[in-house]
Design a protein around this motif. Structure first.
Motif, short mmCIF file in Angstrom:
data_model
loop_
_atom_site.label_atom_id
_atom_site.label_comp_id
_atom_site.label_asym_id
_atom_site.label_seq_id
_atom_site.Cartn_x
_atom_site.Cartn_y
_atom_site.Cartn_z
N VAL A 49 -67.23 55.40 6.40
CA VAL A 49 -68.68 55.65 6.35
C VAL A 49 -68.95 57.01 5.73
O VAL A 49 -68.23 57.99 5.98
N ALA A 50 -69.99 57.06 4.91
CA ALA A 50 -70.47 58.33 4.34
C ALA A 50 -71.97 58.45 4.60
O ALA A 50 -72.65 57.44 4.83
N ILE A 51 -72.47 59.67 4.55
CA ILE A 51 -73.89 59.93 4.82
C ILE A 51 -74.50 60.64 3.61
O ILE A 51 -73.91 61.59 3.08
N TYR A 52 -75.67 60.15 3.21
CA TYR A 52 -76.46 60.87 2.21
C TYR A 52 -77.76 61.31 2.88
O TYR A 52 -78.59 60.48 3.26
N ALA A 53 -77.91 62.62 3.02
CA ALA A 53 -79.10 63.19 3.65
C ALA A 53 -79.62 64.30 2.75
O ALA A 53 -79.02 65.38 2.68
N PRO A 54 -80.72 64.08 2.03
CA PRO A 54 -81.28 65.13 1.18
C PRO A 54 -81.54 66.42 1.93
O PRO A 54 -81.37 67.52 1.39
N VAL A 55 -81.95 66.28 3.21
CA VAL A 55 -82.19 67.45 4.06
C VAL A 55 -81.41 67.22 5.36
O VAL A 55 -81.75 66.33 6.15
N ARG A 56 -80.36 68.02 5.55
CA ARG A 56 -79.58 67.89 6.78
C ARG A 56 -80.33 68.49 7.96
O ARG A 56 -81.01 69.51 7.83
N SER A 57 -80.20 67.84 9.11
CA SER A 57 -80.87 68.30 10.33
C SER A 57 -79.94 68.06 11.51
O SER A 57 -78.85 67.52 11.37
N ASN A 58 -80.40 68.49 12.67
CA ASN A 58 -79.61 68.24 13.88
C ASN A 58 -79.43 66.75 14.12
O ASN A 58 -78.40 66.31 14.64
N SER A 59 -80.42 65.96 13.74
CA SER A 59 -80.34 64.51 13.94
C SER A 59 -79.24 63.89 13.09
O SER A 59 -78.45 63.06 13.57
N ALA A 65 -71.47 63.28 14.01
CA ALA A 65 -70.55 63.55 15.11
C ALA A 65 -70.15 62.27 15.83
O ALA A 65 -69.00 62.11 16.25
N LYS A 66 -71.12 61.36 15.99
CA LYS A 66 -70.81 60.07 16.60
C LYS A 66 -69.78 59.31 15.77
O LYS A 66 -68.85 58.69 16.31
N LEU A 67 -69.94 59.33 14.46
CA LEU A 67 -69.02 58.61 13.58
C LEU A 67 -67.63 59.22 13.62
O LEU A 67 -66.62 58.51 13.59
N ILE A 68 -67.56 60.55 13.69
CA ILE A 68 -66.27 61.24 13.72
C ILE A 68 -65.52 60.93 15.00
O ILE A 68 -64.30 60.72 15.00
N TYR A 78 -70.54 64.07 3.86
CA TYR A 78 -71.87 63.98 3.27
C TYR A 78 -71.75 63.84 1.75
O TYR A 78 -70.90 64.46 1.12
N LEU A 79 -72.63 63.05 1.16
CA LEU A 79 -72.66 62.86 -0.29
C LEU A 79 -73.68 63.81 -0.90
O LEU A 79 -74.73 64.07 -0.32
N ASP A 80 -73.33 64.29 -2.10
CA ASP A 80 -74.23 65.24 -2.77
C ASP A 80 -75.43 64.55 -3.40
O ASP A 80 -76.52 65.11 -3.45
N LYS A 81 -75.23 63.34 -3.89
CA LYS A 81 -76.33 62.62 -4.53
C LYS A 81 -76.20 61.14 -4.25
O LYS A 81 -75.10 60.62 -3.99
N SER A 82 -77.32 60.42 -4.32
CA SER A 82 -77.35 59.00 -3.96
C SER A 82 -76.55 58.14 -4.93
O SER A 82 -76.06 57.07 -4.56
N THR A 83 -76.40 58.59 -6.17
CA THR A 83 -75.65 57.80 -7.16
C THR A 83 -74.16 57.72 -6.82
O THR A 83 -73.45 56.88 -7.37
N ASP A 84 -73.69 58.60 -5.94
CA ASP A 84 -72.28 58.55 -5.54
C ASP A 84 -71.96 57.32 -4.71
O ASP A 84 -70.80 56.91 -4.62
N ILE A 85 -72.97 56.72 -4.09
CA ILE A 85 -72.74 55.59 -3.20
C ILE A 85 -72.13 54.42 -3.96
O ILE A 85 -71.10 53.85 -3.55
N ASP A 86 -72.76 54.04 -5.05
CA ASP A 86 -72.27 52.90 -5.83
C ASP A 86 -70.87 53.16 -6.37
O ASP A 86 -69.99 52.29 -6.34
N ILE A 96 -69.51 51.64 3.94
CA ILE A 96 -70.92 51.67 4.28
C ILE A 96 -71.46 53.09 4.10
O ILE A 96 -70.72 54.07 4.28
N ALA A 97 -72.71 53.19 3.71
CA ALA A 97 -73.36 54.50 3.54
C ALA A 97 -74.67 54.52 4.32
O ALA A 97 -75.41 53.53 4.33
N LEU A 98 -74.92 55.64 4.99
CA LEU A 98 -76.19 55.86 5.70
C LEU A 98 -77.06 56.78 4.86
O LEU A 98 -76.63 57.88 4.50
N ILE A 99 -78.25 56.33 4.54
CA ILE A 99 -79.18 57.12 3.75
C ILE A 99 -80.36 57.53 4.63
O ILE A 99 -81.11 56.67 5.13
N PHE A 100 -80.51 58.84 4.83
CA PHE A 100 -81.61 59.36 5.64
C PHE A 100 -82.71 59.87 4.72
O PHE A 100 -82.45 60.48 3.68
#
Length: 364
Positions: A49-59, A65-68, A78-86, A96-100
């Protein structure tokens, strides 16, 4: 050339006379493709699993942390840009990727201040992985996003939106069918000739061992091409498995794999004294590894690491991986360069071994 064609004709007539073997060769692929396409479904427990979050937050950090901490997931960062997902999904680095959304914040959701969104993007080439990952990820993050104001969560399945198991098993069973027909049947037919003494006559003839091997391989190569065509047609029409990639590229890699399997069968026959021994060797070094270590049924990532290293030597692993990329994901040939190089190298190796063994037999 005329002598070579005579050898090919002799092998073809010998195959056609054995109607029982012909019946097995023709019927077996049809039965297996229907069985594996409809009846089998497996589960997995290793989700990248990877996460793409344009703005990282505590949420978002809480979700990470749950995934780890979860033993069934591997957090890829965390991914730097959304195009990295594909790109990462096509390379097999993530499942799987989580997009916030930029405004995703659990405290805001709790207070009902806005309606942030989260999207799950899943690699659905393997529907089992897709189904498990989607349900399990939602379960993991439910505690972090469960609030009085519901969070809008959407999901998107790539490559296999219907999550059909046939998408996974058809490329795999294709590799199994070709390996069985080419290797097992070829090795048995040559050993049969050794038992009757006709193989010794061929080896002492003016023809070179490479010509004898080529004449042995051509009829089975043609049969394997027929089986390849029948499996692809059945997969596309009966099981609705798409053929997204170029059919020319699919056939090209399949031809390499067929020649590799035929050369492997000749190598087995050269060290076998009788048909029973050939069958036992084929079952031990062929069928069991293909089923257990090729990714046909069990995902490679889920088996112990030492077996993952052993699976590198199984030709079917590389062929099945290439077929899934070509048939389901629709990638070009360049995306399978690694598989092509490995299969080509194995083909040259087994042809060399077969010729060397026959040469040594002539000298004796």
């Amino acid at each position: 050339m005329r002598r070579f064609l005579i050898f090919v004709k002799k092998e073809t007539l010998q195959i056609l006379r054995d109607y029982r073997t012909m019946l097995i060769i023709i019927i077996m692929p049809i039965v297996q493709i229907i069985l594996f396409g409809y009846a089998l479904s497996m589960e997995v427990n290793n989700i990248d699993v990877a996460i793409y979050a344009p703005v990282r937050s505590n949420s978002t950090d809480d979700v990470a942390a749950k995934l780890i901490s979860n033993k069934y997931t591997t957090f890829k960062g965390y991914l730097d840009k959304s195009t990295d997902i594909d790109r990462l999904m096509k390379s097999g680095d993530i499942d799987i990727a989580l997009i916030f959304s930029p405004d995703f914040n659990k405290s805001q959701v709790t207070q009902g201040l806005d309606n942030p969104t989260m999207q799950l993007v899943t690699d659905a080439v393997n529907p089992v992985i897709s189904r498990l990952s989607t349900n399990y990820i939602l379960q993991i993050i439910s505690d972090d996003v469960a609030t009085s104001s519901p969070v809008k969560i959407t999901s998107k399945m790539l490559y296999n939106p219907q999550m059909l198991s046939s998408y996974t098993f058809v490329p795999g069973i294709l590799g199994l069918i070709i390996m069985i027909i080419c290797t097992l049947v070829t090795s048995i037919s040559i050993v049969r000739e050794k038992e009757t003494g006709t193989m010794d006559l061929l080896l002492v003839s003016p023809s070179k061992p490479l010509m004898v091997i080529g004449a042995k391989m051509i009829p089975y190569f043609i049969l394997s091409c027929v089986n390849l065509a029948s499996v692809l047609i059945l997969a596309n029409t009966l099981l609705n498995v798409p053929i997204q990639g170029s059919i020319v590229v699919i056939c090209f890699i399949s031809f390499i794999y067929i020649i590799l399997s035929l050369a492997f069968g000749v190598s087995i026959s050269a060290i076998s004294q009788n048909q029973v021994m050939a069958i036992l060797i084929s079952a031990v070094v062929l069928l069991i590894p293909v089923i257990m270590l090729s990714g046909l049924i069990f995902p490679i990532d889920n088996i112990p690491e030492i077996l993952q290293w052993i699976s590198v030597t199984v030709p079917a692993r590389w062929y099945i991986d290439a077929m899934r990329k070509l048939m389901v994901e629709g990638l070009p040939l360049i995306a399978c360069w690694k598989q092509v190089l490995i299969l080509s190298g194995m083909t040259v190796f087994f042809i060399f071994v077969a010729v060397k063994q026959l040469n040594s037999k002539i000298k004796k």
